[in-house]
Design an enzyme around this catalytic site. Structure first.
Site, mmCIF file in Angstrom:
data_model
loop_
_atom_site.group_PDB
_atom_site.id
_atom_site.type_symbol
_atom_site.label_atom_id
_atom_site.label_comp_id
_atom_site.label_asym_id
_atom_site.label_seq_id
_atom_site.Cartn_x
_atom_site.Cartn_y
_atom_site.Cartn_z
ATOM 1 N N ARG A 1 0.019 2.037 12.935
ATOM 2 C CA ARG A 1 -0.687 0.860 12.427
ATOM 3 C C ARG A 1 -0.648 0.690 10.913
ATOM 4 O O ARG A 1 -1.249 -0.219 10.361
ATOM 5 C CB ARG A 1 -2.131 0.857 12.917
ATOM 6 C CG ARG A 1 -2.960 2.029 12.431
ATOM 7 C CD ARG A 1 -4.335 1.922 13.058
ATOM 8 N NE ARG A 1 -5.297 2.730 12.358
ATOM 9 C CZ ARG A 1 -6.591 2.478 12.339
ATOM 10 N NH1 ARG A 1 -7.055 1.404 12.951
ATOM 11 N NH2 ARG A 1 -7.417 3.268 11.727
ATOM 12 N N HIS A 2 0.047 1.601 10.241
ATOM 13 C CA HIS A 2 0.183 1.480 8.793
ATOM 14 C C HIS A 2 1.637 1.261 8.382
ATOM 15 O O HIS A 2 2.527 1.949 8.862
ATOM 16 C CB HIS A 2 -0.307 2.757 8.086
ATOM 17 C CG HIS A 2 -1.791 2.916 8.147
ATOM 18 N ND1 HIS A 2 -2.404 3.736 9.053
ATOM 19 C CD2 HIS A 2 -2.779 2.348 7.415
ATOM 20 C CE1 HIS A 2 -3.724 3.663 8.883
ATOM 21 N NE2 HIS A 2 -3.970 2.835 7.898
ATOM 22 N N ARG B 1 0.850 -1.198 0.000
ATOM 23 C CA ARG B 1 0.000 0.000 0.000
ATOM 24 C C ARG B 1 0.883 1.245 0.000
ATOM 25 O O ARG B 1 1.673 1.439 0.941
ATOM 26 C CB ARG B 1 -0.878 0.047 1.255
ATOM 27 C CG ARG B 1 -1.787 -1.156 1.453
ATOM 28 C CD ARG B 1 -3.069 -1.033 0.652
ATOM 29 N NE ARG B 1 -3.804 -2.288 0.664
ATOM 30 C CZ ARG B 1 -4.895 -2.518 1.393
ATOM 31 N NH1 ARG B 1 -5.371 -1.581 2.158
ATOM 32 N NH2 ARG B 1 -5.513 -3.672 1.330
ATOM 33 N N ARG C 1 -1.514 -6.689 12.404
ATOM 34 C CA ARG C 1 -2.446 -5.945 13.268
ATOM 35 C C ARG C 1 -3.038 -6.869 14.331
ATOM 36 O O ARG C 1 -3.311 -6.437 15.445
ATOM 37 C CB ARG C 1 -3.578 -5.345 12.439
ATOM 38 C CG ARG C 1 -3.099 -4.173 11.630
ATOM 39 C CD ARG C 1 -4.080 -3.018 11.751
ATOM 40 N NE ARG C 1 -3.715 -2.003 10.785
ATOM 41 C CZ ARG C 1 -4.572 -1.284 10.103
ATOM 42 N NH1 ARG C 1 -5.870 -1.472 10.270
ATOM 43 N NH2 ARG C 1 -4.158 -0.377 9.261
ATOM 44 N N GLU D 1 0.686 4.101 1.038
ATOM 45 C CA GLU D 1 0.022 5.050 1.935
ATOM 46 C C GLU D 1 1.094 5.884 2.607
ATOM 47 O O GLU D 1 1.891 5.346 3.380
ATOM 48 C CB GLU D 1 -0.781 4.299 3.002
ATOM 49 C CG GLU D 1 -2.054 3.700 2.447
ATOM 50 C CD GLU D 1 -2.770 2.792 3.433
ATOM 51 O OE1 GLU D 1 -3.957 3.004 3.655
ATOM 52 O OE2 GLU D 1 -2.138 1.866 3.964
ATOM 53 N N SER E 1 -11.342 -6.499 6.952
ATOM 54 C CA SER E 1 -12.548 -6.093 6.228
ATOM 55 C C SER E 1 -13.031 -7.285 5.430
ATOM 56 O O SER E 1 -12.221 -8.052 4.910
ATOM 57 C CB SER E 1 -12.240 -5.002 5.213
ATOM 58 O OG SER E 1 -12.035 -3.796 5.861
ATOM 59 N N GLU F 1 -9.567 -1.826 13.747
ATOM 60 C CA GLU F 1 -9.924 -2.709 12.638
ATOM 61 C C GLU F 1 -8.768 -3.654 12.350
ATOM 62 O O GLU F 1 -7.634 -3.215 12.199
ATOM 63 C CB GLU F 1 -10.214 -1.854 11.387
ATOM 64 C CG GLU F 1 -10.504 -2.691 10.162
ATOM 65 C CD GLU F 1 -10.345 -1.930 8.864
ATOM 66 O OE1 GLU F 1 -10.719 -0.754 8.797
ATOM 67 O OE2 GLU F 1 -9.816 -2.542 7.911
HETATM 68 P P1 ATP Z 1 -7.257 1.290 7.456
HETATM 69 O O1 ATP Z 1 -8.576 2.028 7.301
HETATM 70 O O2 ATP Z 1 -6.937 0.914 8.857
HETATM 71 O O3 ATP Z 1 -6.117 1.963 6.749
HETATM 72 P P2 ATP Z 1 -8.079 -0.281 5.223
HETATM 73 O O4 ATP Z 1 -9.555 -0.039 5.279
HETATM 74 O O5 ATP Z 1 -7.268 0.443 4.212
HETATM 75 O O6 ATP Z 1 -7.444 -0.097 6.694
HETATM 76 P P3 ATP Z 1 -8.409 -2.859 4.029
HETATM 77 O O7 ATP Z 1 -8.109 -2.388 2.661
HETATM 78 O O8 ATP Z 1 -9.799 -3.184 4.376
HETATM 79 O O9 ATP Z 1 -7.823 -1.821 5.100
HETATM 80 O O10 ATP Z 1 -7.423 -4.078 4.363
HETATM 81 C C1 ATP Z 1 -7.796 -5.191 5.153
HETATM 82 C C2 ATP Z 1 -6.865 -5.321 6.356
HETATM 83 O O11 ATP Z 1 -5.509 -5.249 5.971
HETATM 84 C C3 ATP Z 1 -7.010 -4.230 7.395
HETATM 85 O O12 ATP Z 1 -8.074 -4.486 8.267
HETATM 86 C C4 ATP Z 1 -5.677 -4.306 8.103
HETATM 87 O O13 ATP Z 1 -5.651 -5.381 9.022
HETATM 88 C C5 ATP Z 1 -4.728 -4.635 6.991
HETATM 89 N N1 ATP Z 1 -4.085 -3.415 6.474
HETATM 90 C C6 ATP Z 1 -4.556 -2.576 5.534
HETATM 91 N N2 ATP Z 1 -3.702 -1.577 5.268
HETATM 92 C C7 ATP Z 1 -2.636 -1.797 6.081
HETATM 93 C C8 ATP Z 1 -1.397 -1.107 6.277
HETATM 94 N N3 ATP Z 1 -1.076 -0.029 5.586
HETATM 95 N N4 ATP Z 1 -0.522 -1.595 7.206
HETATM 96 C C9 ATP Z 1 -0.827 -2.726 7.900
HETATM 97 N N5 ATP Z 1 -1.975 -3.412 7.746
HETATM 98 C C10 ATP Z 1 -2.871 -2.961 6.857
#
Ligand code: ATP
Length: 435
Positions: free
Chosen positions: A221-222, A213, A409, A215, A361, A358
């Site tokens: 947590r990211h 990602r 997580r 991001e 999903s 979270e």
């Molecule tokens: P958040 O809103 O916390 O950034 P997200 O909605 O982008 O999460 P999803 O795309 O639904 O996350 O991804 C499913 C799962 O993958 C999340 O619940 C989380 O456990 C994990 N996840 C997502 N993005 C990350 C990240 N950048 N770092 C670590 N774990 C992640």
């Protein structure tokens, strides 16, 4: 003669002569007697050198080695009431496998905690600390327990491509790479592929693999690369079938970690509790009311966000629940592949939250081709960009649903770690690409 090179914890009185190998963690010289503390993966062992009883040259070299040098020591096992293991080794010979340089970039037994950046810069050294390394023993066990649970439920382990022409979760968080002159992207999730597999007859699949990602957020947590545990299953009646499958799997994994991971949990000084079942299912609207009640002015359609998730987590924790689902999010807030709840503005999606955060999903997917295309268009996407995916829906697709869980997580919440980076050997984030 017993030769035991790699597990000090199994050395016991009566073993006779043994050879043990490891890192010289500490040396204490008390004049007439010296002690060398040898560390391996499983613990530490005391090498005792009474000056009068061991060879003078051996004494001189072994007791002056730089800390963290790697040695193999052969000697006689003696009972001792002064050591944790109840034994010590009186050495008769040793081999210096590799001498450590000085000074060390990071202390292994230091009481003072170094900054996270310093620790990550010298991660190989940081990981020599048993409590830091124990996370990865537990992570490995967790992945084994997941595989065990999934196989027991009839899921097939799959490997989907990590380089592709498009993503599933939106362009902003895609890493672009140069693929022989053409643009390509690193996979954000196996979403499109695991759904396509539902049309093949492989009706239950799972994968544990890196997800990328882009991001640019520096939170605890990211990260930009994490391990996503994905499951997808066909022939579901509703998203409740997916949620109950997840619940059984999570329960198996957490119970297994508590039982089989007991040694590593004690090394970390941690205990884990098994979340109460059945995991409650809250709706997004109920959570919104909780969050508003706590004074956070979110409107229908808003993301609950870190703060909102925490408020819900606190309320649920007071009721005795660490793990719970939040279901039926607003359709507009969720990706195109989620099925809408007919006649409402909400959809068949859910998150699994653990102690106010979270961790996953999931949802029921839209398996009807026309409705899927309609939903893409409604969300402003061009169906032509998803041709290869949509094809799998045109020639017979079963009803299906699934989830994606970030396994780091889960570890963070379960072990009460301060940062997701603690659960990644070599974390990647916007400012860290090495080591
Ligand atoms: P958040 O809103 O916390 O950034 P997200 O909605 O982008 O999460 P999803 O795309 O639904 O996350 O991804 C499913 C799962 O993958 C999340 O619940 C989380 O456990 C994990 N996840 C997502 N993005 C990350 C990240 N950048 N770092 C670590 N774990 C992640």
């Amino acid at each position: 003669m017993t030769v035991n090179r790699r597990d000090s914890s199994t050395v016991k009185a009566g073993d006779g002569t043994v050879t043990v190998s490891g890192w010289v963690q500490d040396i204490r010289n008390l004049g007439g007697i010296s002690f060398v503390i040898l560390r391996d993966r499983f613990g530490t062992l005391q090498i005792t050198l009474p000056k009068k009883k061991v060879d003078p040259e051996l004494f001189a070299t072994l007791t002056t080695l730089p800390r963290e040098s790697v040695v193999s020591v052969t000697g006689e096992v003696k009972e001792s009431n002064q050591t944790e293991l109840g034994v010590e080794i009186i050495p008769s010979s040793f081999v210096l496998e590799s001498e450590a340089g000085t000074p060390l970039p990071l202390g292994v037994v230091d009481k003072v905690n170094a900054e996270m950046d310093t620790r990550l810069n010298h991660r190989f050294m940081d990981l020599r600390k048993p409590e830091v390394r124990a996370v990865f023993e537990l992570k490995s066990l967790m992945m084994r327990l997941i595989t065990e649970a999934m196989e027991e439920k009839g899921f097939v382990q799959v490997c989907t491509p990590k380089i592709g022409a498009s993503g599933a979760e939106g362009g902003a968080t895609l890493f672009k790479v140069d693929y022989f002159g053409k643009p390509a992207y690193l996979a954000q999730s196996p979403q499109l592929y695991k759904q396509m597999l539902m049309s093949t007859g492989l009706d239950r699949v799972f994968e544990m693999a890196p997800a990328f990602r882009a991001e640019n957020s520096n939170t605890n947590r990211h990260v930009t690369e994490f391990i996503s545990f994905d499951g997808e299953m066909s022939w579901i009646g509703s998203m409740a079938d997916v949620m109950s499958m997840m619940e059984e799997i999570m329960d198996h994994v957490i119970r297994g970690l508590k039982e089989k991971g007991a040694h590593w949990l004690s090394v970390m000084g941690k205990e884990i509790s098994v979340p109460v079942r059945p995991y409650p299912v809250l709706t997004y609207s109920e959570c919104l009311a909780m969050v508003n009640g706590a004074g956070l002015p979110l409107k229908d359609g808003d993301d609950l966000g870190t703060e909102g998730e925490k408020i819900v987590g606190d309320i649920m924790s007071q009721k005795g629940y660490d793990m719970y689902f939040i279901a039926e999010y607003p359709s507009e807030a969720k990706p195109f592949y989620i099925m809408e709840k007919d006649g409402t503005e909400y959809c068949m999606s859910f998150d699994l939250d653990y102690k106010g955060q979270e961790i996953s999903s999931g949802g029921q997917r839209e398996h009807r081709y026309d409705r899927l295309v309609e939903r893409m268009e409604k969300l402003g996407l061009d169906p032509e960009d998803f041709g290869f995916y949509l094809d799998a829906f045109r020639y017979g697709m079963p009803p299906h649903g699934g989830w994606g869980i970030g396994i780091e997580r889960v570890l963070v919440k379960m072990l009460d770690l301060p940062n997701v980076r603690e659960a990644i050997l070599f974390p990647r984030d916007p400012s860290r690409l090495s080591p």
